[in-house]
Design a protein around this motif. Structure first.
Motif, PDB file in Angstrom:
ATOM      1  N   GLU A  44     -16.309  17.369 -20.993  1.00 16.47           N
ATOM      2  CA  GLU A  44     -15.505  17.954 -19.925  1.00 16.47           C
ATOM      3  C   GLU A  44     -14.681  16.879 -19.212  1.00 16.47           C
ATOM      4  O   GLU A  44     -13.508  17.084 -18.897  1.00 16.47           O
ATOM      5  CB  GLU A  44     -16.407  18.685 -18.922  1.00 16.47           C
ATOM      6  CG  GLU A  44     -15.672  19.347 -17.793  1.00 16.47           C
ATOM      7  CD  GLU A  44     -14.807  20.514 -18.239  1.00 16.47           C
ATOM      8  OE1 GLU A  44     -13.918  20.903 -17.464  1.00 16.47           O
ATOM      9  OE2 GLU A  44     -14.989  21.032 -19.349  1.00 16.47           O
ATOM     10  N   THR A  45     -15.279  15.725 -18.974  1.00 15.43           N
ATOM     11  CA  THR A  45     -14.569  14.622 -18.328  1.00 15.43           C
ATOM     12  C   THR A  45     -13.390  14.155 -19.183  1.00 15.43           C
ATOM     13  O   THR A  45     -12.291  13.934 -18.668  1.00 15.43           O
ATOM     14  CB  THR A  45     -15.532  13.443 -18.071  1.00 15.43           C
ATOM     15  OG1 THR A  45     -16.608  13.900 -17.266  1.00 15.43           O
ATOM     16  CG2 THR A  45     -14.823  12.303 -17.376  1.00 15.43           C
ATOM     17  N   ARG A  46     -13.606  14.026 -20.471  1.00 20.45           N
ATOM     18  CA  ARG A  46     -12.515  13.615 -21.364  1.00 20.45           C
ATOM     19  C   ARG A  46     -11.407  14.658 -21.396  1.00 20.45           C
ATOM     20  O   ARG A  46     -10.231  14.316 -21.403  1.00 20.45           O
ATOM     21  CB  ARG A  46     -13.053  13.378 -22.768  1.00 20.45           C
ATOM     22  CG  ARG A  46     -13.858  12.115 -22.886  1.00 20.45           C
ATOM     23  CD  ARG A  46     -14.342  11.887 -24.287  1.00 20.45           C
ATOM     24  NE  ARG A  46     -15.140  10.677 -24.354  1.00 20.45           N
ATOM     25  CZ  ARG A  46     -15.945  10.390 -25.331  1.00 20.45           C
ATOM     26  NH1 ARG A  46     -16.060  11.203 -26.359  1.00 20.45           N
ATOM     27  NH2 ARG A  46     -16.637   9.270 -25.326  1.00 20.45           N
ATOM     28  N   ARG A  47     -11.772  15.920 -21.419  1.00 21.49           N
ATOM     29  CA  ARG A  47     -10.770  16.988 -21.446  1.00 21.49           C
ATOM     30  C   ARG A  47      -9.924  16.944 -20.172  1.00 21.49           C
ATOM     31  O   ARG A  47      -8.693  17.031 -20.218  1.00 21.49           O
ATOM     32  CB  ARG A  47     -11.439  18.360 -21.585  1.00 21.49           C
ATOM     33  CG  ARG A  47     -10.445  19.520 -21.685  1.00 21.49           C
ATOM     34  CD  ARG A  47     -11.136  20.874 -21.604  1.00 21.49           C
ATOM     35  NE  ARG A  47     -11.791  21.093 -20.333  1.00 21.49           N
ATOM     36  CZ  ARG A  47     -11.150  21.438 -19.201  1.00 21.49           C
ATOM     37  NH1 ARG A  47      -9.855  21.573 -19.190  1.00 21.49           N
ATOM     38  NH2 ARG A  47     -11.828  21.644 -18.091  1.00 21.49           N
ATOM     39  N   ALA A  51       0.426   7.915  -9.302  1.00 26.90           N
ATOM     40  CA  ALA A  51      -0.301   7.636 -10.545  1.00 26.90           C
ATOM     41  C   ALA A  51      -1.440   6.666 -10.295  1.00 26.90           C
ATOM     42  O   ALA A  51      -2.550   6.848 -10.806  1.00 26.90           O
ATOM     43  CB  ALA A  51       0.655   7.086 -11.600  1.00 26.90           C
ATOM     44  N   ASN A  52      -1.192   5.632  -9.476  1.00 26.27           N
ATOM     45  CA  ASN A  52      -2.248   4.672  -9.152  1.00 26.27           C
ATOM     46  C   ASN A  52      -3.373   5.347  -8.379  1.00 26.27           C
ATOM     47  O   ASN A  52      -4.552   5.085  -8.624  1.00 26.27           O
ATOM     48  CB  ASN A  52      -1.684   3.501  -8.351  1.00 26.27           C
ATOM     49  CG  ASN A  52      -0.784   2.621  -9.186  1.00 26.27           C
ATOM     50  OD1 ASN A  52      -0.839   2.649 -10.407  1.00 26.27           O
ATOM     51  ND2 ASN A  52       0.055   1.850  -8.534  1.00 26.27           N
ATOM     52  N   VAL A 102      -9.900   8.922 -10.680  1.00 23.72           N
ATOM     53  CA  VAL A 102     -10.592   9.072 -11.973  1.00 23.72           C
ATOM     54  C   VAL A 102     -11.614   7.960 -12.141  1.00 23.72           C
ATOM     55  O   VAL A 102     -12.745   8.189 -12.581  1.00 23.72           O
ATOM     56  CB  VAL A 102      -9.571   9.085 -13.135  1.00 23.72           C
ATOM     57  CG1 VAL A 102     -10.273   8.968 -14.465  1.00 23.72           C
ATOM     58  CG2 VAL A 102      -8.747  10.357 -13.092  1.00 23.72           C
ATOM     59  N   GLY A 103     -11.242   6.732 -11.744  1.00 23.37           N
ATOM     60  CA  GLY A 103     -12.185   5.615 -11.818  1.00 23.37           C
ATOM     61  C   GLY A 103     -13.400   5.841 -10.927  1.00 23.37           C
ATOM     62  O   GLY A 103     -14.529   5.538 -11.305  1.00 23.37           O
ATOM     63  N   LEU A 155     -20.294   9.084 -12.196  1.00 22.54           N
ATOM     64  CA  LEU A 155     -21.002   9.534 -13.393  1.00 22.54           C
ATOM     65  C   LEU A 155     -21.897   8.424 -13.926  1.00 22.54           C
ATOM     66  O   LEU A 155     -23.026   8.683 -14.355  1.00 22.54           O
ATOM     67  CB  LEU A 155     -20.013   9.979 -14.477  1.00 22.54           C
ATOM     68  CG  LEU A 155     -19.298  11.298 -14.237  1.00 22.54           C
ATOM     69  CD1 LEU A 155     -18.255  11.540 -15.329  1.00 22.54           C
ATOM     70  CD2 LEU A 155     -20.288  12.442 -14.203  1.00 22.54           C
ATOM     71  N   ASP A 156     -21.430   7.185 -13.889  1.00 24.66           N
ATOM     72  CA  ASP A 156     -22.243   6.059 -14.341  1.00 24.66           C
ATOM     73  C   ASP A 156     -23.483   5.911 -13.464  1.00 24.66           C
ATOM     74  O   ASP A 156     -24.584   5.726 -13.968  1.00 24.66           O
ATOM     75  CB  ASP A 156     -21.435   4.751 -14.301  1.00 24.66           C
ATOM     76  CG  ASP A 156     -20.417   4.663 -15.430  1.00 24.66           C
ATOM     77  OD1 ASP A 156     -20.564   5.421 -16.412  1.00 24.66           O
ATOM     78  OD2 ASP A 156     -19.476   3.851 -15.320  1.00 24.66           O
ATOM     79  N   LYS A 157     -23.281   6.016 -12.136  1.00 25.06           N
ATOM     80  CA  LYS A 157     -24.405   5.863 -11.223  1.00 25.06           C
ATOM     81  C   LYS A 157     -25.407   6.997 -11.389  1.00 25.06           C
ATOM     82  O   LYS A 157     -26.596   6.802 -11.225  1.00 25.06           O
ATOM     83  CB  LYS A 157     -23.911   5.798  -9.788  1.00 25.06           C
ATOM     84  CG  LYS A 157     -23.230   4.487  -9.464  1.00 25.06           C
ATOM     85  CD  LYS A 157     -22.742   4.459  -8.036  1.00 25.06           C
ATOM     86  CE  LYS A 157     -21.988   3.153  -7.752  1.00 25.06           C
ATOM     87  NZ  LYS A 157     -21.410   3.152  -6.410  1.00 25.06           N
TER      88      LYS A 157
END
Length: 163
Positions: free
Chosen positions: A72-75, A139-140, A146-147, A153-155
């Protein structure tokens, strides 16, 4: 190693040690009812088997959840990128169209004084630069969001390492 993973391994090790130390009691036969009949089976072995089965089902569920979140994140990342590119192209084409319209209008009117035409073209150029800066800042900002989501998600442990 995360605290939750360490705790899970400690519980698994304690369970394994308990079953190993009490193997004779685990393997002691007992009369068990399976609904339509009574069978003689080791109760401890049946319970350990159920524990292993539930653990395996839990692990399959965790892998399924993690995979679905990653997909889902990639989509969403692909959709955001496509939307950003489309917006950039639309804005660039609008300014190109505006510039060509102004040049056509100036030519049609017999060409206004060089000073006013230069001033209008300079203003359009300045607006074009300003819009490009705003688009780049947007964009930044979007990339930062997104970052931040990827960090969350990593945490939370929902993202596979290396993605």
């Amino acid at each position: 190693m995360k605290a939750g993973t360490l705790l899970l391994f400690l519980v698994l090790a304690a369970t394994t040690a308990f079953v190993t130390l009490n193997w004779e009691a685990v393997m002691a036969p007992a009369d068990l009812s399976i609904g339509i009949a009574i069978v003689k089976m080791p109760l401890g072995l049946v319970l350990v088997g159920l524990l292993v089965l539930i653990t395996a089902l839990f692990l399959v569920f965790v892998v399924y959840l993690q995979t679905s979140v990653l997909l889902e994140t990639r989509r969403q990342a692909r959709e955001i990128k496509a939307s950003r590119e489309l917006a950039d192209q639309a804005e660039a084409s609008r300014f190109t169209e505006l510039r060509s319209f102004l040049e056509a209008e100036f030519a049609r009117r017999g060409g206004p004084k060089g000073e006013s035409q230069d001033a209008v073209l300079e203003r359009v150029g300045q607006l074009d630069r300003d819009l490009r800066v705003v688009i780049e800042q947007s964009a930044n900002s979007l990339a930062a969001c997104v970052g931040e989501l990827e960090d969350r998600l990593d945490k939370a442990g929902l993202r596979a390492p290396g993605n």
